[in-house]
Design a protein around this motif. Structure first.
Motif, PDB file in Angstrom:
ATOM      1  N   GLU B 336     105.363 -23.032 -24.214  1.00 41.35           N
ATOM      2  CA  GLU B 336     106.270 -21.905 -24.482  1.00 41.35           C
ATOM      3  C   GLU B 336     105.510 -20.583 -24.464  1.00 41.35           C
ATOM      4  O   GLU B 336     105.955 -19.599 -23.888  1.00 41.35           O
ATOM      5  CB  GLU B 336     106.958 -22.078 -25.851  1.00 41.35           C
ATOM      6  CG  GLU B 336     107.933 -23.244 -25.940  1.00 41.35           C
ATOM      7  CD  GLU B 336     107.229 -24.596 -25.936  1.00 41.35           C
ATOM      8  OE1 GLU B 336     106.075 -24.681 -26.422  1.00 41.35           O
ATOM      9  OE2 GLU B 336     107.821 -25.562 -25.410  1.00 41.35           O
ATOM     10  N   TRP B 355     105.710 -24.555 -16.611  1.00 41.36           N
ATOM     11  CA  TRP B 355     106.619 -24.261 -15.501  1.00 41.36           C
ATOM     12  C   TRP B 355     107.909 -25.068 -15.604  1.00 41.36           C
ATOM     13  O   TRP B 355     108.833 -24.858 -14.832  1.00 41.36           O
ATOM     14  CB  TRP B 355     105.911 -24.502 -14.159  1.00 41.36           C
ATOM     15  CG  TRP B 355     104.806 -23.503 -13.973  1.00 41.36           C
ATOM     16  CD1 TRP B 355     103.516 -23.646 -14.365  1.00 41.36           C
ATOM     17  CD2 TRP B 355     104.911 -22.201 -13.404  1.00 41.36           C
ATOM     18  NE1 TRP B 355     102.793 -22.496 -14.077  1.00 41.36           N
ATOM     19  CE2 TRP B 355     103.636 -21.604 -13.470  1.00 41.36           C
ATOM     20  CE3 TRP B 355     105.961 -21.460 -12.836  1.00 41.36           C
ATOM     21  CZ2 TRP B 355     103.371 -20.316 -13.009  1.00 41.36           C
ATOM     22  CZ3 TRP B 355     105.699 -20.187 -12.367  1.00 41.36           C
ATOM     23  CH2 TRP B 355     104.419 -19.625 -12.460  1.00 41.36           C
ATOM     24  N   GLN B 356     107.962 -26.019 -16.563  1.00 45.26           N
ATOM     25  CA  GLN B 356     109.204 -26.772 -16.797  1.00 45.26           C
ATOM     26  C   GLN B 356     110.063 -26.103 -17.860  1.00 45.26           C
ATOM     27  O   GLN B 356     111.168 -26.561 -18.141  1.00 45.26           O
ATOM     28  CB  GLN B 356     108.881 -28.213 -17.252  1.00 45.26           C
ATOM     29  CG  GLN B 356     108.007 -28.989 -16.290  1.00 45.26           C
ATOM     30  CD  GLN B 356     108.565 -29.013 -14.880  1.00 45.26           C
ATOM     31  OE1 GLN B 356     109.777 -29.152 -14.691  1.00 45.26           O
ATOM     32  NE2 GLN B 356     107.705 -28.843 -13.892  1.00 45.26           N
ATOM     33  N   THR B 357     109.566 -25.051 -18.489  1.00 45.24           N
ATOM     34  CA  THR B 357     110.360 -24.380 -19.523  1.00 45.24           C
ATOM     35  C   THR B 357     111.475 -23.568 -18.870  1.00 45.24           C
ATOM     36  O   THR B 357     111.365 -23.151 -17.714  1.00 45.24           O
ATOM     37  CB  THR B 357     109.495 -23.422 -20.361  1.00 45.24           C
ATOM     38  OG1 THR B 357     108.939 -22.447 -19.468  1.00 45.24           O
ATOM     39  CG2 THR B 357     108.371 -24.155 -21.070  1.00 45.24           C
ATOM     40  N   GLU B 358     112.529 -23.345 -19.640  1.00 48.54           N
ATOM     41  CA  GLU B 358     113.662 -22.563 -19.135  1.00 48.54           C
ATOM     42  C   GLU B 358     113.208 -21.161 -18.729  1.00 48.54           C
ATOM     43  O   GLU B 358     113.651 -20.603 -17.740  1.00 48.54           O
ATOM     44  CB  GLU B 358     114.756 -22.468 -20.208  1.00 48.54           C
ATOM     45  CG  GLU B 358     115.574 -23.743 -20.368  1.00 48.54           C
ATOM     46  CD  GLU B 358     116.073 -24.299 -19.037  1.00 48.54           C
ATOM     47  OE1 GLU B 358     116.688 -23.528 -18.269  1.00 48.54           O
ATOM     48  OE2 GLU B 358     115.826 -25.504 -18.753  1.00 48.54           O
ATOM     49  N   THR B 359     112.287 -20.600 -19.548  1.00 45.94           N
ATOM     50  CA  THR B 359     111.812 -19.241 -19.298  1.00 45.94           C
ATOM     51  C   THR B 359     111.291 -19.093 -17.875  1.00 45.94           C
ATOM     52  O   THR B 359     111.672 -18.183 -17.137  1.00 45.94           O
ATOM     53  CB  THR B 359     110.665 -18.894 -20.277  1.00 45.94           C
ATOM     54  OG1 THR B 359     110.992 -19.408 -21.552  1.00 45.94           O
ATOM     55  CG2 THR B 359     110.419 -17.415 -20.323  1.00 45.94           C
ATOM     56  N   LYS B 361     111.551 -21.315 -15.340  1.00 43.51           N
ATOM     57  CA  LYS B 361     112.514 -21.736 -14.317  1.00 43.51           C
ATOM     58  C   LYS B 361     113.400 -20.566 -13.933  1.00 43.51           C
ATOM     59  O   LYS B 361     113.702 -20.341 -12.757  1.00 43.51           O
ATOM     60  CB  LYS B 361     113.373 -22.889 -14.853  1.00 43.51           C
ATOM     61  CG  LYS B 361     112.701 -24.250 -14.723  1.00 43.51           C
ATOM     62  CD  LYS B 361     113.680 -25.335 -15.141  1.00 43.51           C
ATOM     63  CE  LYS B 361     113.034 -26.699 -15.119  1.00 43.51           C
ATOM     64  NZ  LYS B 361     113.788 -27.649 -15.960  1.00 43.51           N
ATOM     65  N   LYS B 362     113.804 -19.810 -14.948  1.00 40.02           N
ATOM     66  CA  LYS B 362     114.669 -18.659 -14.713  1.00 40.02           C
ATOM     67  C   LYS B 362     113.913 -17.586 -13.918  1.00 40.02           C
ATOM     68  O   LYS B 362     114.445 -17.013 -12.963  1.00 40.02           O
ATOM     69  CB  LYS B 362     115.119 -18.099 -16.076  1.00 40.02           C
ATOM     70  CG  LYS B 362     116.217 -17.074 -15.998  1.00 40.02           C
ATOM     71  CD  LYS B 362     116.859 -16.882 -17.376  1.00 40.02           C
ATOM     72  CE  LYS B 362     117.383 -15.474 -17.543  1.00 40.02           C
ATOM     73  NZ  LYS B 362     116.516 -14.575 -18.295  1.00 40.02           N
TER      74      LYS B 362
END
Lengths: 315, 430
Positions: B336, B355-359, B361-362
């Motif tokens: 995170e 790189w798998q976090t939503e942050t 990815k967005k």
């Protein structure tokens, strides 16, 4: 009258040895605080630098340093070693830097002082404007000029281009980079020497000029025959300060390409700064420090012994 | 009278000092950790870091991290070096360049982190989650000395609008050296350079992209060996220098690192090599569509070095502080926090999980340019790092500069640099 002299007599009679001892010791006692500072922060570091300049420190903290005599000095001028590759160039470059910036800034500052020593409109503004670079930190001046000298979007090249004049990669060129560094130094210090000359000019006696006017001397003659000789004390002071400064003005290099290309615009003090972090370079940076000190001392001595004889002091 | 006044002052001072002493003792119940960090890119870095420290301190009442902004990379190194050489106390944990690793080890300034990693419940998985390319400059002599934090890699930026105007496909960055030179020639006009590759300061970094892509990196596994004058690297330097000397698609002389992004977004240059750390700034300032590509491939394929800074723990720090510092490092490298750090700065999140976090990815969905640097990591190799690192890097810089100035041919310059580097490194056993 007698009231003040009698206690004195008393001491002379009964405490003579104490007073004499006091008189002998007191001066040393009084200069001790200052001398202690000089000893700690000037004399001892000098001796220490000279000693360390004969030592080769290994790169690892786990190995002991060894004595190598003058080998560090020899390496500095041997082209196959890392330091020797470019140090001779930096050594000559520093002398050229001093040899060029000192006379030019002195000449310019004298000229400006003469021009600003008369009653013109906006005098205060002009004096302020020319003095202004002095109060800017040197690294700030370097940053400003790094924008002026920038290759494609820089101010200088943009102006040159609009006049159809040949532009240069000021900071990326073997010829122009050292010139750019000198220009910043001259711009930065001229105002300071101008103020010194201005102060000198304002303390000059007016009667000699009146006499010269009666003789019909023009301003060229007055400047060269009267002003310059009368200001020789100021000139000596400016010369000594400027020469010492020339070996110390290196901050701008941080913003102007760190001596690029290939140490062409580098100066000795900055060369030291770039290298002292590597443990193995300890001997080299101390050797360069000693070289710098010797140059400065020799120059200062020369100034005071040879030139001072020819200087005019008012009293 | 004067004496009396002095006495009063003295008493007041003593009382104040006593109070100050009391307050500090109370605060000392938490382990204090001093953290030095540099900034090397634009943006409100210190606000971000101080925010992290406040968050960590709130979640860990037994530790108090004080984050100190300490200048650039070189300033921090000098500050710590000076303090420790003089027998003083440095920070407990700090960010230094990855290439400082060998000097830090040689000076006995840092400790290996393997014991900490082993003590973690999932230590092996934690270490494996970092991109392998980033660990190349973090490990030496079979141990891990630094944890990747603010890491970068160089990429090629290009102006899509100018590509369109000059009949080039805006979706295709030049794939190899041939295309790079051809595209640059098409894009060069009297007012504009087709290509700018900065060569100021330490040109080895961008040049490593050429060397790796042509078959041989400047440095290998060993810490006491460099490969400056292999035929593939001589050829690479000839190609690089000819871009300005012969092909005329780059300006002659040394190109300044700091000016290059502004040259690009002001339209004075159509393509540039620069760090991914500049991406956020370039996207903000350019009023055209910015393309980002891999560094064009040489004879054997793509190639790039990594760069940036790692987190290190200082040897001079007491054991309990080192342990607390390790917790701080773990906090900074959670997926995170790494994702947040990438958004704030443009550095590449060093852990794959980030790189798998939503942050992220967005971010990648909105600005696919951010993914290019990450994907290039599969071709990345070790940054030039050896014992006496800065001296060795400087030798290479002098060689490159003398070739760019047309004073020496590539072979002579690189042979000389290689010989001088070997002399410097002779005293090291690896």
């Amino acid at each position: 009258m007698t009231a003040t002299t009698s206690p004195r007599l008393k001491t002379a009679t009964y405490g003579g040895w104490r007073t004499r001892l006091g008189r002998a010791v007191l001066p040393y006692f009084l200069i001790f605080p200052t001398f202690a500072l000089i000893l700690t922060f000037t004399l001892w570091p000098t001796v220490s630098a000279a000693m360390q300049s004969t030592i080769r420190t290994p790169s690892s903290a786990r190995m002991a340093p060894r004595f190598v005599g003058l080998q560090n000095y020899i390496d500095l001028f041997t082209p196959t070693t890392e330091v020797g590759q470019t140090f001779p160039r930096v050594f000559v470059g520093t002398l050229v830097f001093a040899g060029v910036t000192v006379p030019i800034s002195m000449g310019l500052s004298f000229l400006l002082a003469v021009m600003l020593n008369r009653k013109i409109r906006g005098l205060g503004f002009f004096r302020f404007a020319f003095f202004y670079p002095v109060v800017i930190p040197l690294i700030g001046a370097g940053s400003i000029f790094s924008f002026i000298f920038a290759d494609n979007i820089g101010l200088l090249n943009t102006v040159l281009r609009s006049f159809g004049v040949q532009t240069h990669p000021w900071l990326g060129d073997a010829t122009w980079a050292p010139i750019a560094v000198m220009m910043v130094a001259i711009w930065k210090q001229t105002g300071f020497y101008m103020i010194l000359y201005l102060a000198g000019l304002q303390s000059l006696p007016t009667d000699v000029y009146e006499a010269a006017d009666l003789d019909g001397a023009n301003s060229w003659v007055k400047t060269t025959r009267i002003t310059l000789p009368l200001l020789s004390g100021t000139t000596l002071f400016v010369l000594t300060t400027a020469a010492a400064n020339a070996f110390q003005m290196v901050d701008q290099l941080y913003a102007l390409g760190e001596g690029a290309p290939a140490d062409r615009s580098n100066l000795m003090l900055y060369f030291i700064f770039q290298r002292y972090n590597e443990r193995a370079n300890t001997g080299y940076v101390n050797a360069i420090t000693v070289i710098l000190l010797v140059i400065l001392l020799a120059f200062t001595l020369f100034n005071f012994i040879v030139i001072e004889r020819k200087v005019y002091y008012e009293n | 009278m004067l004496l009396k006044r002095l006495n009063v002052l003295l008493i007041v001072a003593l009382v104040l000092a006593a109070f100050a002493g009391l307050t500090t003792t109370r605060a000392q119940s938490a382990t204090e950790v001093l953290f030095y960090y540099p900034t090397a890119v634009g943006g409100p870095i210190s606000q971000v870091i101080e925010g992290y420290a406040a968050e960590f301190n709130a979640a860990n009442p037994d530790v108090k991290v004080t984050a100190v902004f300490a200048g650039g990379y070189a300033d921090i190194y000098k500050a710590v070096d000076t303090a420790l050489k003089g027998g003083g106390q440095g920070p407990d944990v700090a960010i230094f360049l990855t290439t400082d690793m060998y000097s830090l080890i040689d000076n006995d300034y840092i400790i290996p982190l393997d014991d900490f990693i082993k003590a973690m419940p999932n230590g092996e998985a934690y270490l494996k989650d970092f991109f392998p390319a980033f660990l190349l400059n973090s490990q030496a002599f079979g141990q891990t000395w630094g944890i990747p934090f603010q890491r970068s890699t160089p990429v090629l930026y290009y102006n899509k609008t100018l590509f369109k105007e000059n009949g080039l496909d805006p979706e295709k960055a030049p794939a190899n050296w041939q295309e790079l030179r051809d595209f640059a020639a098409k894009l060069t006009t009297p007012e504009r350079w087709g290509l700018l590759i900065p060569s100021e300061g330490f040109p080895y970094w961008l040049f490593q992209g050429f060397a790796i892509g042509n078959g041989q990196n400047l440095v290998g596994e060993e810490s006491n060996k460099v490969y400056f004058n292999t035929p593939s690297t001589v050829e690479a330097l000839e190609y690089f220098a000819n871009l300005s000397l012969k092909d005329g698609v780059m300006p002659k002389g040394i190109i300044k690192w700091g000016d290059t992004p502004a040259d690009f977004w002001s339209g004075k240059a159509a393509m540039i090599y620069h760090t991914t750390g500049s991406l956020t700034n370039i996207l903000k300032n350019a009023n055209f569509e910015v393309g980002v590509g891999y560094l064009p491939a040489g004879k054997v394929g793509y190639g790039a070095p990594t760069g940036g800074g790692n987190l290190y723990i200082l040897k001079s720090s007491p054991a309990e502080k080192q342990a607390a510092a390790w917790r701080w490092i773990q906090f900074l490298t959670t997926p995170e926090k790494q994702a947040d750090w990438t958004v704030a700065t443009g550095y590449i999140a060093a852990r794959q999980a980030a790189w798998q976090t939503e942050t992220l990815k967005k971010l990648v969905a909105e600005k696919p340019q951010y993914a290019v640097a990450r994907d290039q990591l599969q071709y990345a190799a070790k940054e030039l790092s050896t014992h006496r690192g800065s001296d060795v890097q400087r030798l290479f810089a002098v060689a490159v500069h003398s070739v760019l100035l047309g004073e020496k041919d590539a072979k002579t310059a690189l042979d000389e640099a290689q010989a001088a580097a070997e002399a410097l490194l002779a005293e090291f056993q690896n």
